[in-house]
Design an enzyme around this catalytic site. Sequence first.
Site, PDB file in Angstrom:
ATOM      1  N   GLY A  17     -26.301 -78.236  -2.483  1.00  0.00           N
ATOM      2  CA  GLY A  17     -27.515 -78.099  -1.690  1.00  0.00           C
ATOM      3  C   GLY A  17     -28.514 -77.192  -2.373  1.00  0.00           C
ATOM      4  O   GLY A  17     -28.143 -76.307  -3.148  1.00  0.00           O
ATOM      5  N   VAL A  24     -26.930 -73.828  -3.387  1.00  0.00           N
ATOM      6  CA  VAL A  24     -25.555 -73.660  -2.926  1.00  0.00           C
ATOM      7  C   VAL A  24     -24.635 -74.534  -3.784  1.00  0.00           C
ATOM      8  O   VAL A  24     -24.938 -75.711  -4.021  1.00  0.00           O
ATOM      9  CB  VAL A  24     -25.405 -74.030  -1.440  1.00  0.00           C
ATOM     10  CG1 VAL A  24     -23.974 -73.798  -0.978  1.00  0.00           C
ATOM     11  CG2 VAL A  24     -26.374 -73.221  -0.585  1.00  0.00           C
ATOM     12  N   GLU A  87     -17.574 -69.188   3.444  1.00  0.00           N
ATOM     13  CA  GLU A  87     -16.713 -70.272   3.906  1.00  0.00           C
ATOM     14  C   GLU A  87     -17.350 -71.630   3.592  1.00  0.00           C
ATOM     15  O   GLU A  87     -18.544 -71.834   3.803  1.00  0.00           O
ATOM     16  CB  GLU A  87     -16.551 -70.092   5.413  1.00  0.00           C
ATOM     17  CG  GLU A  87     -15.724 -71.089   6.135  1.00  0.00           C
ATOM     18  CD  GLU A  87     -15.686 -70.795   7.629  1.00  0.00           C
ATOM     19  OE1 GLU A  87     -14.845 -71.389   8.310  1.00  0.00           O
ATOM     20  OE2 GLU A  87     -16.497 -69.969   8.118  1.00  0.00           O
ATOM     21  N   ASP A 130     -34.070 -69.174  12.803  1.00  0.00           N
ATOM     22  CA  ASP A 130     -34.160 -70.470  12.121  1.00  0.00           C
ATOM     23  C   ASP A 130     -33.049 -71.401  12.606  1.00  0.00           C
ATOM     24  O   ASP A 130     -32.332 -72.002  11.811  1.00  0.00           O
ATOM     25  CB  ASP A 130     -34.095 -70.283  10.610  1.00  0.00           C
ATOM     26  CG  ASP A 130     -34.529 -71.545   9.854  1.00  0.00           C
ATOM     27  OD1 ASP A 130     -35.248 -72.369  10.454  1.00  0.00           O
ATOM     28  OD2 ASP A 130     -34.147 -71.705   8.678  1.00  0.00           O
ATOM     29  N   PRO A 133     -30.744 -78.184  13.419  1.00  0.00           N
ATOM     30  CA  PRO A 133     -29.510 -78.955  13.194  1.00  0.00           C
ATOM     31  C   PRO A 133     -28.884 -78.737  11.821  1.00  0.00           C
ATOM     32  O   PRO A 133     -27.651 -78.700  11.698  1.00  0.00           O
ATOM     33  CB  PRO A 133     -29.982 -80.403  13.373  1.00  0.00           C
ATOM     34  CG  PRO A 133     -31.124 -80.303  14.323  1.00  0.00           C
ATOM     35  CD  PRO A 133     -31.829 -79.032  13.975  1.00  0.00           C
ATOM     36  N   ASN A 135     -28.621 -76.121  10.154  1.00  0.00           N
ATOM     37  CA  ASN A 135     -27.932 -74.835  10.081  1.00  0.00           C
ATOM     38  C   ASN A 135     -26.745 -74.753  11.047  1.00  0.00           C
ATOM     39  O   ASN A 135     -26.189 -73.673  11.250  1.00  0.00           O
ATOM     40  CB  ASN A 135     -28.908 -73.691  10.354  1.00  0.00           C
ATOM     41  CG  ASN A 135     -29.877 -73.495   9.214  1.00  0.00           C
ATOM     42  OD1 ASN A 135     -29.621 -73.919   8.095  1.00  0.00           O
ATOM     43  ND2 ASN A 135     -31.002 -72.844   9.487  1.00  0.00           N
ATOM     44  N   ASP A 148     -26.630 -69.896   7.784  1.00  0.00           N
ATOM     45  CA  ASP A 148     -27.932 -69.640   7.164  1.00  0.00           C
ATOM     46  C   ASP A 148     -28.741 -68.605   7.939  1.00  0.00           C
ATOM     47  O   ASP A 148     -29.663 -68.934   8.677  1.00  0.00           O
ATOM     48  CB  ASP A 148     -28.729 -70.938   7.010  1.00  0.00           C
ATOM     49  CG  ASP A 148     -29.761 -70.804   5.899  1.00  0.00           C
ATOM     50  OD1 ASP A 148     -30.109 -69.662   5.547  1.00  0.00           O
ATOM     51  OD2 ASP A 148     -30.207 -71.827   5.373  1.00  0.00           O
TER      52      ASP A 148
END
Length: 488
Positions: A17, A24, A87, A130, A133, A135, A148
């Site tokens: 990501g 990420v 995680e 923030d 969906p 997150n 996040d």
Amino acid sequence: MSETITILGYTVHHMIGKGGMASVYLATQKSLNRQVAIKVLADFGDPNAEERFFMEARTVAALNHPHIITVYDVAHLEDGRPYLSMEYLSGGDLDSLKGKSVGMRYALELIRQVTQGLDSVHKKGIIHRDIKPANILFREDNSVVLSDFGIAKDLSVNTELTQAGISVGSPSYSSPEQIYGQQLDQRSDIYSLGVILLELLLGCNPYKGENYAETVVNHTERSIPDLAMLQRPCQALLGKMLKKQPEQRHQTTEELISDIDALLDMAPDNDDQTKLRSTPLRHKATSDHLQWIEKHQKSGLILLGLLIAILVLFKATYKSETDRKIDALLEQAETHLADNQFIAPEFDNARYFYNQILTLETDNDDALDGLEVINEQLVERYIKLAAERFEETQLNRPKGNNAIYYYRQALAIESDNEAALTGLQRVVTEYIALANKSFNRKDYGTGLRHVRIGLELAPKNQELLGLKEQYKVCAKYSTYYQHNHIAS
């Protein structure tokens, strides 16, 4: 081509990501042999970015809740960029439900889990700011996790790392006060949850406009959407969560959880549209019933046999979402294997796709067999290239394209490969010959370099060790001779 990174103690696999602030990566923590997600801050010259990044790490690390993402570690890369290890959840996020309306019970259960996690956040004096969906992540057991916290705000800390009057968050899910860049508290997060609940029930986000300006107007001026098609209790809940004025909403997450629980007590069990449920029928065992059963026993056995046959056929042909992903990856891997694209291009080669399969199913035979074929082909290719470079006397030059390099690549895959070991021995013999030639020409510097390269390959080679001692003596004598000849 995406950037590759190296982190001590981790095997970094590939990027999973990328956003405006960070990238990420999927990685394996070697010490515990567990998969983790590595979040690396983008280097875009913002002096406050690193402080915000570490604030996120401290924020999440201070929490311990089953519906909050877990942070394991935070540190810096070799180039100075900060990263955090957290995680890894492979179940996707709530964005996967976009465009789909779900049952009231399932929607409420999802929102309740997020609210429980958010409750622990708010009790620490932190607002998320923030909630959207993307997150909200799924665990393998289909429970959800809030993630996040990159722009989360600690209400107990006076420093504000985002500029006053500048809105933060995602406009499609932002509260009116958030869009205006006003002071925020936990009630702004509750509004964002309301938008998500509405989207789960309707299958769309009615506040999201064609552009940013339209979205802002919808949140700040448009009345609450007509919820007549929804059950009345849920309409009342959303009406309160989505009030324009914060003081008219639920004031705390505890208050919201209480209202959700009341609705869940009223919602029917079979309202969950994401699961198949069966409700057993209870029959009164009367004599009439028993007579009917005896009369139709033969037909019943036939029907039972058909049902069993159908179940067996279903089990033999049914494929889960994971199975379908594996099939797609396997097809890509085999295509690249047929095209001899074993390890290149990056993230689009046979080895990459086989390894992707193993992240889903660690003992997949097709992937393991495919990797074995790749290794065999690579070893064969490296041995051939090494032999060609040897014949061209490209023993250790140019870098990355010489005999030593290719023999070592082969041995990295198959440490006892006889052809590679024999090839390296030929290289050692060649360096002995080159060293002797240099010795005869009294070119001691070049000769000693040949000896050193040979000893890197064969540290215990007696002939090379002997030449090394001879060179030391000859070089010393040559220096002494030149010094005295000049002096005289």
